[in-house]
Design an enzyme around this catalytic site. Sequence first.
Site, mmCIF file in Angstrom:
data_model
loop_
_atom_site.group_PDB
_atom_site.id
_atom_site.type_symbol
_atom_site.label_atom_id
_atom_site.label_comp_id
_atom_site.label_asym_id
_atom_site.label_seq_id
_atom_site.Cartn_x
_atom_site.Cartn_y
_atom_site.Cartn_z
ATOM 1 N N LYS A 14 3.251 -1.465 13.313
ATOM 2 C CA LYS A 14 2.248 -0.394 13.418
ATOM 3 C C LYS A 14 0.895 -0.847 12.886
ATOM 4 C CE LYS A 14 4.687 2.294 10.989
ATOM 5 N NZ LYS A 14 5.767 2.762 10.280
ATOM 6 N N ARG A 89 6.437 11.757 9.787
ATOM 7 C CA ARG A 89 7.648 10.999 9.514
ATOM 8 C C ARG A 89 8.883 11.892 9.534
ATOM 9 N NH1 ARG A 89 5.382 6.370 6.936
ATOM 10 N NH2 ARG A 89 6.946 4.852 6.338
ATOM 11 N N ARG A 128 6.598 -10.534 3.754
ATOM 12 C CA ARG A 128 5.214 -10.044 3.896
ATOM 13 C C ARG A 128 4.381 -10.213 2.627
ATOM 14 N NH1 ARG A 128 4.265 -4.371 6.697
ATOM 15 N NH2 ARG A 128 5.483 -3.488 4.998
ATOM 16 N N ARG A 163 3.740 -6.041 -1.642
ATOM 17 C CA ARG A 163 3.841 -4.617 -1.914
ATOM 18 C C ARG A 163 5.064 -4.363 -2.779
ATOM 19 N NH1 ARG A 163 3.279 -1.497 3.749
ATOM 20 N NH2 ARG A 163 5.039 -0.377 2.868
ATOM 21 N N ARG A 174 14.190 2.585 3.164
ATOM 22 C CA ARG A 174 13.163 2.994 4.120
ATOM 23 C C ARG A 174 13.721 3.029 5.539
ATOM 24 N NH1 ARG A 174 9.334 -1.531 2.277
ATOM 25 N NH2 ARG A 174 7.937 -1.049 3.988
HETATM 26 P P1 ADP Z 1 6.440 1.290 6.178
HETATM 27 O O1 ADP Z 1 6.306 2.082 7.445
HETATM 28 O O2 ADP Z 1 6.476 -0.182 6.404
HETATM 29 O O3 ADP Z 1 7.543 1.757 5.295
HETATM 30 P P2 ADP Z 1 4.065 2.620 5.135
HETATM 31 O O4 ADP Z 1 2.875 1.968 4.527
HETATM 32 O O5 ADP Z 1 3.880 3.407 6.384
HETATM 33 O O6 ADP Z 1 5.113 1.455 5.333
HETATM 34 O O7 ADP Z 1 4.747 3.591 4.083
HETATM 35 C C1 ADP Z 1 5.073 3.162 2.773
HETATM 36 C C2 ADP Z 1 5.651 4.306 1.960
HETATM 37 O O8 ADP Z 1 4.679 5.373 1.849
HETATM 38 C C3 ADP Z 1 6.881 4.990 2.551
HETATM 39 O O9 ADP Z 1 8.073 4.305 2.220
HETATM 40 C C4 ADP Z 1 6.804 6.371 1.869
HETATM 41 O O10 ADP Z 1 7.225 6.288 0.527
HETATM 42 C C5 ADP Z 1 5.319 6.650 1.844
HETATM 43 N N1 ADP Z 1 4.845 7.398 3.028
HETATM 44 C C6 ADP Z 1 4.033 6.940 4.019
HETATM 45 N N2 ADP Z 1 3.800 7.882 4.956
HETATM 46 C C7 ADP Z 1 4.488 8.981 4.539
HETATM 47 C C8 ADP Z 1 4.679 10.287 5.068
HETATM 48 N N3 ADP Z 1 4.126 10.656 6.237
HETATM 49 N N4 ADP Z 1 5.460 11.151 4.370
HETATM 50 C C9 ADP Z 1 6.027 10.810 3.216
HETATM 51 N N5 ADP Z 1 5.901 9.583 2.663
HETATM 52 C C10 ADP Z 1 5.151 8.682 3.295
#
Ligand code: ADP
Length: 216
Positions: A14, A89, A128, A163, A174
């Site tokens: 993404k 999500r 990563r 990260r 996740r």
């Molecule tokens: P990835 O998709 O690789 O897990 P992101 O940067 O999109 O990485 O998300 C990292 C973390 O941020 C998620 O594991 C969650 O804890 C939090 N997060 C991101 N977007 C949301 C969302 N829409 N609702 C709740 N938590 C979120």
Amino acid sequence: MKNIILIAAPAAGKGTLSSMLVDKYNYAHISTGDLLREASLEKTSLGEKISNMLKNGELVTDEIVFELLEKRLSKNDIKNGYILDGFPRTLEQALEYEKIIEKLKLELGIVVVLNTEYETLKKRIVGRVLCKKCGAVYNTLTGVNTPKNEHICDKCGGELYKRSDDNEESFKTRYETYLEKTKPLIKYYEDKGSLFFINGEDKEQMLKEIEVLLHD
Ligand code: ADP
């Protein structure tokens, strides 16, 4: 440009796809993960709470996410089109998002699912590394985007870091959260008739496939 919602498992591409669309079409890139990581740096009890949820790979509570998102969507740079990366999500978030866009008079646009193999995801996460200064993303395991020096950014000389949630254990949480909570959104948007699939294994192919949808 059409607004885009990206739905995909962790590390499915993404961020990579978003940065190509930002460079080429001047999209605004809205990553709720980035918004939350920024908020987690604040030295307040809220910042600390967010930081812990991120580290464990748990979803952050809706109230926090909605507030950050609505604030971001109120900025002017989204008028040319924006990409939502990491939101919605869950089904609850998708429903709330519809209220937000109605209130702010924004269009839903298209919803794009990136298909990427489980083994690819795992390698991308575990290997990563990112640049602290410019945000460039590298990988020390996949053979794609390997940094010349594993601690220094090729582009700007900034320091590379991992990260806190990019480890195998957090990845598992996740990924399971993705299957349980996010994947059902595919059916939801399919029923609305705004859903498209693209292949997330190769960068250039991803861009080509999404461009077909954007110019349609
Ligand atoms: P990835 O998709 O690789 O897990 P992101 O940067 O999109 O990485 O998300 C990292 C973390 O941020 C998620 O594991 C969650 O804890 C939090 N997060 C991101 N977007 C949301 C969302 N829409 N609702 C709740 N938590 C979120």
